[in-house]
Design an enzyme around this catalytic site. Structure first.
Site, PDB file in Angstrom:
ATOM      1  N   GLY A  82      -2.556  30.105  84.352  1.00  0.00           N
ATOM      2  CA  GLY A  82      -1.275  29.690  83.797  1.00  0.00           C
ATOM      3  C   GLY A  82      -1.245  29.590  82.281  1.00  0.00           C
ATOM      4  CD  GLN A  83      -5.250  30.345  77.585  1.00  0.00           C
ATOM      5  OE1 GLN A  83      -6.127  30.788  78.315  1.00  0.00           O
ATOM      6  NE2 GLN A  83      -5.467  30.050  76.319  1.00  0.00           N
ATOM      7  CB  VAL A 136       0.002  30.246  73.876  1.00  0.00           C
ATOM      8  CG1 VAL A 136      -0.377  30.509  72.423  1.00  0.00           C
ATOM      9  CG2 VAL A 136       1.508  30.076  74.020  1.00  0.00           C
ATOM     10  CG  HIS A 164      -2.297  25.193  74.507  1.00  0.00           C
ATOM     11  ND1 HIS A 164      -2.606  26.515  74.733  1.00  0.00           N
ATOM     12  CD2 HIS A 164      -1.262  24.907  75.327  1.00  0.00           C
ATOM     13  CE1 HIS A 164      -1.788  27.020  75.649  1.00  0.00           C
ATOM     14  NE2 HIS A 164      -0.976  26.055  76.036  1.00  0.00           N
ATOM     15  CG  HIS A 192       0.039  21.374  78.102  1.00  0.00           C
ATOM     16  ND1 HIS A 192       1.322  21.773  77.785  1.00  0.00           N
ATOM     17  CD2 HIS A 192      -0.686  22.512  78.276  1.00  0.00           C
ATOM     18  CE1 HIS A 192       1.371  23.089  77.776  1.00  0.00           C
ATOM     19  NE2 HIS A 192       0.163  23.557  78.069  1.00  0.00           N
TER      20      HIS A 192
END
Length: 142
Positions: free
Chosen positions: A92-93, A95, A99, A101
Site C-alpha cells: 500500500g505504499q 509514495v 513515511h 503515518h
C-alpha cells in the site's frame, strides 16, 4: 524524479510542518484519515524500509511518539494513536519515500483498518517463527 515528499522538503510544494531538522521532518497529511493525521519522513529520500539506516528509523519512530503525545495534549478527544508504515507498493505504499503515518483516533471515528487474518494452525505459526528467528539471528550476528 524526486518523490512528492522530497519536493515538499525542498519547499517546491506547500506543507503544514510540525517539525523539521536535518534528519527527519513531519507535516500534516493533505488527505487525512482523521484530523491531525501527520506524516513523519526522513529528509533523505529513501524508498524502502530495507534501505533505511537503523539510526534514521530510530529518529522517525521517536518523532512519531512525540507527535502522538503532542496530538493527545492538544486534543483531549484523541483516545488512541495508530502508526502505519507501508513498505512497497504491494503493502500500500503510494509514495516511494518511507513515511510513518501518525493517525489520531477518537471514539466512534469510524476508521477501520482491514480485518482479521485467517486462523492458522500452530504448526504453521511455529514454522514461520522458526524461519524468521533463524534469519533474524543470522542478520543480527553480522
Amino acid at each position: 524524479m524526486p518523490s512528492i515528499f522530497t519536493r515538499i522538503l525542498r519547499n517546491e510544494l506547500p506543507a503544514s510542518f510540525v517539525h523539521r531538522d536535518e534528519v527527519v521532518a513531519a507535516f500534516l497529511d493533505i488527505q487525512p484519515l482523521t484530523p491531525g493525521h501527520t506524516l513523519v519522513v526522513p529528509v533523505r529520500e529513501i524508498a524502502s524500509l530495507s534501505d533505511l539506516p537503523p539510526e534514521i528509523l530510530a529518529r522517525v519512530t521517536a518523532l512519531g511518539q512525540e507527535i502522538g503525545l503532542a496530538i493527545r495534549a492538544v486534543d483531549p478527544s484523541v483516545t488512541g494513536i495508530n502508526w502505519l508504515l507501508c513498505d512497497g507498493p504491494d503493502a500500500g505504499q503510494e509514495v516511494p519515500h518511507i513515511h510513518l503515518h501518525v493517525i489520531p483516533r477518537r471514539k466512534g471515528d469510524g476508521l477501520r483498518f482491514g480485518g482479521k487474518g485467517s486462523k492458522t494452525e500452530r504448526a504453521d505459526l511455529d514454522d514461520w517463527a522458526s524461519r524468521i528467528e533463524t534469519c533474524l539471528k543470522d542478520r543480527m550476528a553480522k
